[in-house]
Design a protein around this motif. Structure first.
Motif, PDB file in Angstrom:
ATOM      1  N   PRO A   1      16.031 -13.502  14.278  1.00  0.00           N
ATOM      2  CA  PRO A   1      14.711 -13.210  14.878  1.00  0.00           C
ATOM      3  C   PRO A   1      15.009 -13.452  16.493  1.00  0.00           C
ATOM      4  N   THR A   2      14.634 -12.512  17.251  1.00  0.00           N
ATOM      5  CA  THR A   2      14.569 -12.313  18.606  1.00  0.00           C
ATOM      6  C   THR A   2      13.397 -11.933  19.115  1.00  0.00           C
ATOM      7  N   THR A   3      12.538 -13.245  19.497  1.00  0.00           N
ATOM      8  CA  THR A   3      11.347 -12.788  20.247  1.00  0.00           C
ATOM      9  C   THR A   3      11.394 -12.135  21.510  1.00  0.00           C
ATOM     10  N   ARG A   4      10.787 -11.143  21.887  1.00  0.00           N
ATOM     11  CA  ARG A   4      11.110 -10.319  23.087  1.00  0.00           C
ATOM     12  C   ARG A   4       9.852  -9.962  23.796  1.00  0.00           C
TER      13      ARG A   4
ATOM     14  N   THR B   1       1.744  -5.441  22.101  1.00  0.00           N
ATOM     15  CA  THR B   1       0.720  -5.068  22.982  1.00  0.00           C
ATOM     16  C   THR B   1      -0.129  -6.439  23.358  1.00  0.00           C
ATOM     17  N   PRO B   2      -1.013  -6.590  24.313  1.00  0.00           N
ATOM     18  CA  PRO B   2      -1.832  -8.315  24.635  1.00  0.00           C
ATOM     19  C   PRO B   2      -2.505  -8.296  23.155  1.00  0.00           C
ATOM     20  N   ASP B   3      -2.881  -7.323  22.563  1.00  0.00           N
ATOM     21  CA  ASP B   3      -3.633  -7.863  21.145  1.00  0.00           C
ATOM     22  C   ASP B   3      -2.826  -7.975  19.892  1.00  0.00           C
ATOM     23  N   GLY B   4      -1.373  -8.072  20.231  1.00  0.00           N
ATOM     24  CA  GLY B   4      -0.575  -8.441  19.055  1.00  0.00           C
ATOM     25  C   GLY B   4      -0.159  -7.162  18.283  1.00  0.00           C
ATOM     26  N   TYR B   5      -0.065  -6.072  18.664  1.00  0.00           N
ATOM     27  CA  TYR B   5       0.273  -4.743  17.917  1.00  0.00           C
ATOM     28  C   TYR B   5       1.617  -4.597  18.131  1.00  0.00           C
ATOM     29  N   ALA B   6       2.304  -4.177  16.971  1.00  0.00           N
ATOM     30  CA  ALA B   6       3.612  -3.454  17.211  1.00  0.00           C
ATOM     31  C   ALA B   6       3.436  -1.948  17.239  1.00  0.00           C
ATOM     32  N   GLY B   7       4.354  -1.340  17.933  1.00  0.00           N
ATOM     33  CA  GLY B   7       4.379   0.074  18.071  1.00  0.00           C
ATOM     34  C   GLY B   7       5.815   0.558  18.290  1.00  0.00           C
ATOM     35  N   ASP B   8       5.894   1.628  18.955  1.00  0.00           N
ATOM     36  CA  ASP B   8       7.118   2.662  19.097  1.00  0.00           C
ATOM     37  C   ASP B   8       8.218   1.795  19.622  1.00  0.00           C
ATOM     38  N   LEU B   9       7.949   0.708  20.659  1.00  0.00           N
ATOM     39  CA  LEU B   9       9.193  -0.006  21.282  1.00  0.00           C
ATOM     40  C   LEU B   9       9.631  -0.776  19.858  1.00  0.00           C
ATOM     41  N   GLN B  10       8.976  -1.255  19.141  1.00  0.00           N
ATOM     42  CA  GLN B  10       9.358  -2.431  18.032  1.00  0.00           C
ATOM     43  C   GLN B  10      10.200  -1.367  17.097  1.00  0.00           C
ATOM     44  N   ARG B  11       9.703  -0.229  17.045  1.00  0.00           N
ATOM     45  CA  ARG B  11      10.403   0.743  15.900  1.00  0.00           C
ATOM     46  C   ARG B  11      11.628   1.073  16.342  1.00  0.00           C
ATOM     47  N   ASP B  12      11.981   1.594  17.642  1.00  0.00           N
ATOM     48  CA  ASP B  12      12.968   1.879  18.253  1.00  0.00           C
ATOM     49  C   ASP B  12      14.128   0.589  18.413  1.00  0.00           C
TER      50      ASP B  12
ATOM     51  N   GLU C   1      11.040 -10.592  14.967  1.00  0.00           N
ATOM     52  CA  GLU C   1      10.546 -11.530  15.799  1.00  0.00           C
ATOM     53  C   GLU C   1       9.622 -12.275  15.123  1.00  0.00           C
ATOM     54  N   ALA C   2       9.153 -13.658  15.562  1.00  0.00           N
ATOM     55  CA  ALA C   2       8.008 -14.689  15.130  1.00  0.00           C
ATOM     56  C   ALA C   2       6.799 -13.563  15.412  1.00  0.00           C
ATOM     57  N   THR C   3       6.336 -13.389  13.936  1.00  0.00           N
ATOM     58  CA  THR C   3       4.795 -12.471  13.916  1.00  0.00           C
ATOM     59  C   THR C   3       3.829 -13.590  13.374  1.00  0.00           C
ATOM     60  N   ALA C   4       2.674 -13.678  14.281  1.00  0.00           N
ATOM     61  CA  ALA C   4       1.618 -14.861  14.437  1.00  0.00           C
ATOM     62  C   ALA C   4       0.627 -14.405  13.135  1.00  0.00           C
ATOM     63  N   VAL C   5       0.316 -15.457  12.483  1.00  0.00           N
ATOM     64  CA  VAL C   5      -0.751 -15.353  11.591  1.00  0.00           C
ATOM     65  C   VAL C   5      -2.105 -15.611  11.927  1.00  0.00           C
ATOM     66  N   VAL C   6      -2.264 -15.880  13.043  1.00  0.00           N
ATOM     67  CA  VAL C   6      -3.571 -16.196  13.807  1.00  0.00           C
ATOM     68  C   VAL C   6      -3.205 -15.720  15.117  1.00  0.00           C
TER      69      VAL C   6
ATOM     70  N   PRO D   1       2.105 -14.644  25.229  1.00  0.00           N
ATOM     71  CA  PRO D   1       1.521 -13.256  25.390  1.00  0.00           C
ATOM     72  C   PRO D   1       2.644 -12.380  24.970  1.00  0.00           C
ATOM     73  N   PHE D   2       1.844 -11.237  24.318  1.00  0.00           N
ATOM     74  CA  PHE D   2       2.639 -10.060  24.269  1.00  0.00           C
ATOM     75  C   PHE D   2       3.531 -10.208  22.890  1.00  0.00           C
ATOM     76  N   LEU D   3       3.205 -10.964  21.960  1.00  0.00           N
ATOM     77  CA  LEU D   3       4.151 -11.334  20.827  1.00  0.00           C
ATOM     78  C   LEU D   3       3.111 -10.822  19.661  1.00  0.00           C
ATOM     79  N   PRO D   4       3.879 -10.465  18.655  1.00  0.00           N
ATOM     80  CA  PRO D   4       3.109  -9.432  17.549  1.00  0.00           C
ATOM     81  C   PRO D   4       2.509 -10.525  16.684  1.00  0.00           C
TER      82      PRO D   4
END
Length: 363
Positions: free
Chosen positions: A25-28, A32-43, A57-62, A69-72
């Motif tokens: 896991p490498t938190t980067r 998005t500010p509201d915790g969404y993964a998207g095209d950057l994470q896909r790539d 990367e660490a993915t928050a449950v709440v 910030p900017f963590l999924p």
């Protein structure tokens, strides 16, 4: 051929893998500010899908479980689709991918909570020294609120819900982040857990939250698709357990009792040393665990080859080396140069320093 075992396909824990190399896991901080993964994470993950297993990367449950910030996250159903696009792309490349589920505990900030006001939480009231980076810039850590029994149950339920969303997003499994002084780790370690109820005091009581969270994951996933990360010798955020050997011997016993599938074993202090004090030989835990063991922390190519040839574990994870080398597997196999990524770009945002590193062939 040297390293044949490390680079050859294998089957572990019921999964057919391309090799015995894992992406740690490498938190980067590119969500998005509201915790969404998207095209950057896909790539990012697709570029590194030559590994056998990718651990996100660490993915928050709440929302308040984020350590910045900017963590999924996977705290709401709308976040499923972004991760599903990541997973579909990774699977096309032949890799397996596990979602690391996480709650930062006291190492969060009220500005990250759902209402922007709720204090961070911990097993016991705790004021972490230092500062946390927020959208408003660096701020002092805040006094963490000691969780009530009802609040503990709510967090356990949040893990269950996030595990269900991970399955709907077509992950191959989930990893519980139980290391580095985040919430699960904070319950385990005596320096951060000063409770005098059923969740504190004895080793068995300090393991209770861990058992309940694992139980929530097992409500959703088969045991062989559940992984756990522990760092028995970690000194993250200047906290640890003062007598780690009996504690983590019991932790691994619990994992075996629950038939947990995978152990992600961080050997020493992440990125610092493999033999901090207090020290005990972690190979004991690797032998004790009944399932596949992923060895982790400061491995070189030579160390990884030797560990696999000697049967010290079943896979080796690389983290920082994967940041600047999307084709790390090919570079390791060819014994080619490894790019040391500029740390100033680790959390800079956007594609720069994230998905713009060349492969060996491109360079």
């Amino acid at each position: 051929m040297a390293g044949e075992k490390l680079f050859q396909p294998c089957e572990l824990g019921g999964l057919k893998l391309q090799n015995r190399i894992a992406l740690s896991p490498t938190t980067r901080a590119r969500a998005t500010p509201d915790g969404y993964a998207g095209d950057l994470q896909r790539d990012f993950y697709t570029q590194r899908a030559s590994a056998g297993i990718l651990i996100t990367e660490a993915t928050a449950v709440v929302p308040g479980g984020r350590g910045g910030p900017f963590l999924p996250g996977l705290w709401e159903d709308a976040q499923i689709d972004g991760w599903k696009q990541v997973n579909d792309s990774v699977h096309e490349k032949g890799a397996k991918i596990f979602c690391q589920l996480w709650h930062a505990g006291r190492l969060s900030h009220s500005s990250l909570s759902a209402d922007g006001k709720r204090a961070p939480v911990a097993p016991s009231e705790f004021l972490q020294p230092g500062k946390i980076f927020t959208e408003q810039g660096p701020q002092d850590y805040e006094l963490a609120h000691a969780l009530t029994i009802d609040e503990i149950a709510e967090i356990v339920s949040a893990y269950r819900d996030a595990a269900r969303r991970a399955k709907e997003a077509d992950f191959d499994g989930v990893e519980l982040h139980a290391a580095h002084s985040y919430l699960v780790s904070a319950f385990l370690n005596d320096m951060t857990n000063k409770r005098d109820d059923d969740y504190g005091g004895s080793i068995e009581n300090r393991c209770r939250f861990l058992k309940e969270v694992l139980g929530a994951l097992l409500d959703v996933w088969e045991p062989e698709r559940v992984m756990i990360r522990i760092a028995p010798l970690g000194h993250a955020y200047n906290t640890w357990d003062t007598n780690p050997e009996p504690l983590f011997t019991r932790v691994v016993d619990i994992l075996n009792e629950l038939k947990i599938g995978w152990l992600d074993l961080v050997e020493g202090d992440t990125g610092v040393t493999r033999k901090p004090e207090p020290y005990f030989d972690l190979s004991k835990l690797a032998r004790q665990f009944h399932g596949p063991v992923i060895l982790n922390n400061l491995y070189t190519r030579e160390m990884a080859i030797e560990a696999m040839e000697q049967g010290a574990g079943d896979m080796v994870a690389f983290g920082r080396a994967f940041i600047g080398n999307p084709d790390l597997v090919a570079r390791l196999e060819a014994d080619a140069p490894i790019i040391d990524a500029d740390q100033r770009a680790y959390y800079s945002g956007g594609a720069r320093g994230y998905t713009d590193f060349p492969t060996l062939a491109e360079s």
